[in-house]
Write a protein that holds these residues in place. Structure first.
Motif, mmCIF file in Angstrom:
data_model
loop_
_atom_site.group_PDB
_atom_site.id
_atom_site.type_symbol
_atom_site.label_atom_id
_atom_site.label_comp_id
_atom_site.label_asym_id
_atom_site.label_seq_id
_atom_site.Cartn_x
_atom_site.Cartn_y
_atom_site.Cartn_z
ATOM 1 N N GLY A 1 0.835 -1.200 0.000
ATOM 2 C CA GLY A 1 0.000 0.000 0.000
ATOM 3 C C GLY A 1 0.867 1.245 0.000
ATOM 4 O O GLY A 1 2.075 1.195 0.248
ATOM 5 N N GLY A 2 0.215 2.347 -0.277
ATOM 6 C CA GLY A 2 0.922 3.620 -0.334
ATOM 7 C C GLY A 2 0.159 4.560 -1.235
ATOM 8 O O GLY A 2 -1.067 4.623 -1.168
ATOM 9 N N CYS B 1 -3.928 -2.783 -1.580
ATOM 10 C CA CYS B 1 -4.372 -1.389 -1.648
ATOM 11 C C CYS B 1 -3.780 -0.691 -2.874
ATOM 12 O O CYS B 1 -4.198 -0.958 -3.989
ATOM 13 N N ALA B 2 -2.792 0.198 -2.725
ATOM 14 C CA ALA B 2 -2.178 0.800 -3.907
ATOM 15 C C ALA B 2 -1.653 -0.281 -4.847
ATOM 16 O O ALA B 2 -1.669 -0.121 -6.076
ATOM 17 N N ILE C 1 -7.497 1.688 4.514
ATOM 18 C CA ILE C 1 -6.950 3.040 4.670
ATOM 19 C C ILE C 1 -7.029 3.738 3.317
ATOM 20 O O ILE C 1 -6.221 3.488 2.438
ATOM 21 N N ARG C 2 -8.035 4.566 3.165
ATOM 22 C CA ARG C 2 -8.260 5.261 1.886
ATOM 23 C C ARG C 2 -8.071 4.296 0.707
ATOM 24 O O ARG C 2 -7.402 4.608 -0.281
ATOM 25 N N ILE D 1 -4.231 -1.332 -7.163
ATOM 26 C CA ILE D 1 -4.386 -0.302 -8.208
ATOM 27 C C ILE D 1 -3.318 -0.487 -9.293
ATOM 28 O O ILE D 1 -3.607 -0.409 -10.492
ATOM 29 N N SER E 1 -0.457 5.275 -5.115
ATOM 30 C CA SER E 1 -0.199 4.559 -6.367
ATOM 31 C C SER E 1 0.419 5.444 -7.451
ATOM 32 O O SER E 1 1.245 4.977 -8.240
ATOM 33 N N ARG F 1 -10.074 4.169 -7.311
ATOM 34 C CA ARG F 1 -9.197 4.688 -6.245
ATOM 35 C C ARG F 1 -10.002 5.446 -5.199
ATOM 36 O O ARG F 1 -11.018 6.063 -5.518
ATOM 37 N N ASN F 2 -9.506 5.449 -3.977
ATOM 38 C CA ASN F 2 -10.106 6.228 -2.870
ATOM 39 C C ASN F 2 -11.627 6.074 -2.871
ATOM 40 O O ASN F 2 -12.375 7.038 -2.684
HETATM 41 N N1 GLN Z 1 -5.310 6.033 -1.785
HETATM 42 C C1 GLN Z 1 -4.152 5.337 -2.260
HETATM 43 C C2 GLN Z 1 -4.057 5.406 -3.778
HETATM 44 O O1 GLN Z 1 -5.009 5.697 -4.429
HETATM 45 C C3 GLN Z 1 -4.159 3.898 -1.800
HETATM 46 C C4 GLN Z 1 -4.203 3.851 -0.296
HETATM 47 C C5 GLN Z 1 -3.382 2.764 0.324
HETATM 48 O O2 GLN Z 1 -2.596 2.064 -0.332
HETATM 49 N N2 GLN Z 1 -3.495 2.654 1.626
HETATM 50 O O3 GLN Z 1 -3.019 5.176 -4.331
#
Ligand code: GLN
Length: 192
Positions: free
Chosen positions: A47-48, A80-81, A140-141, A84, A50, A107-108
């Motif tokens: 995650g992070g 997560c990211a 997380i988002r 994506i 993207s 995303r988000n």
């Molecule tokens: N919001 C981030 C994105 O769109 C993903 C969030 C996450 O990896 N925790 O890249």
């Protein structure tokens, strides 16, 4: 088996390394193209953010070896990211990164208010012998999946949204198993 390469250009890579340590599985951080050596037999995309990760994948030269790894059908786990980065298409962003996972990802997707929350659900369909029940989900988002193509299978759904997918040796979660004490999805990944 070999070493898990953890993409470490940005984001929550250390948390994945900690889970693999718990499981006694070797890992190596991927920060530069030369880090991707023959010992790497599986890859984690953490995650992070993207967009940032996508830019750094190209500037470090890590994009090509990871893309080739995925194309060869070798195991990859995106959280997560990372989900994506794996998707064939994003519905609210023009970027496409590895384009491997047969799904459209938003995303988000939960917006600002509900950006971070927890839930519990299974990973794996009811008839799946590797089904993981009652897994703690940390969001997380995060994204969710807005449509799933024929190559991918739905592994996890929460409140009517798809948040876990599998496609052969590709695992993808909109949530963060590495932020829980539950190692079962990482164990499944290591079994691929
Ligand atoms: N919001 C981030 C994105 O769109 C993903 C969030 C996450 O990896 N925790 O890249």
């Amino acid at each position: 088996h070999g070493v898990t390469g953890i993409l470490a250009v940005q984001g929550a890579f250390a948390e994945h390394a900690a889970v693999l340590d718990k499981l006694g599985a070797p890992w190596k951080l991927l920060r530069a193209a030369e880090d991707f050596d023959e010992s790497i037999d599986r890859v984690i995309l953490p995650g992070g953010e993207s967009t940032t990760q996508g830019k750094l994948l190209h500037s470090t030269g890590l994009f090509e070896p990871i893309a080739a790894h995925i194309k060869a059908g070798k195991p990859v786990f995106g959280t997560c990211a990372g989900m994506i980065l794996l998707a064939k298409k994003l519905d609210n962003d023009d970027n496409v990164y590895f384009g491997a996972l047969d799904a459209v990802v938003r995303r988000n997707a939960y917006g600002r208010q509900l950006g971070s929350f927890q839930a519990t659900a299974d990973f794996g369909a009811a008839d799946d012998p590797q089904r993981i029940t009652d897994f703690p989900l940390v969001f997380i988002r995060g994204p969710y999946v807005v449509s799933v193509g024929p190559e991918a299978t739905v592994e996890t759904e929460v409140d009517g949204h798809v948040v876990g997918l599998r496609q052969g040796n590709i695992l993808a979660t909109a949530f963060h198993p590495e932020l829980t004490d539950d190692t079962r999805i990482h164990e499944l990944f290591l079994s691929l």
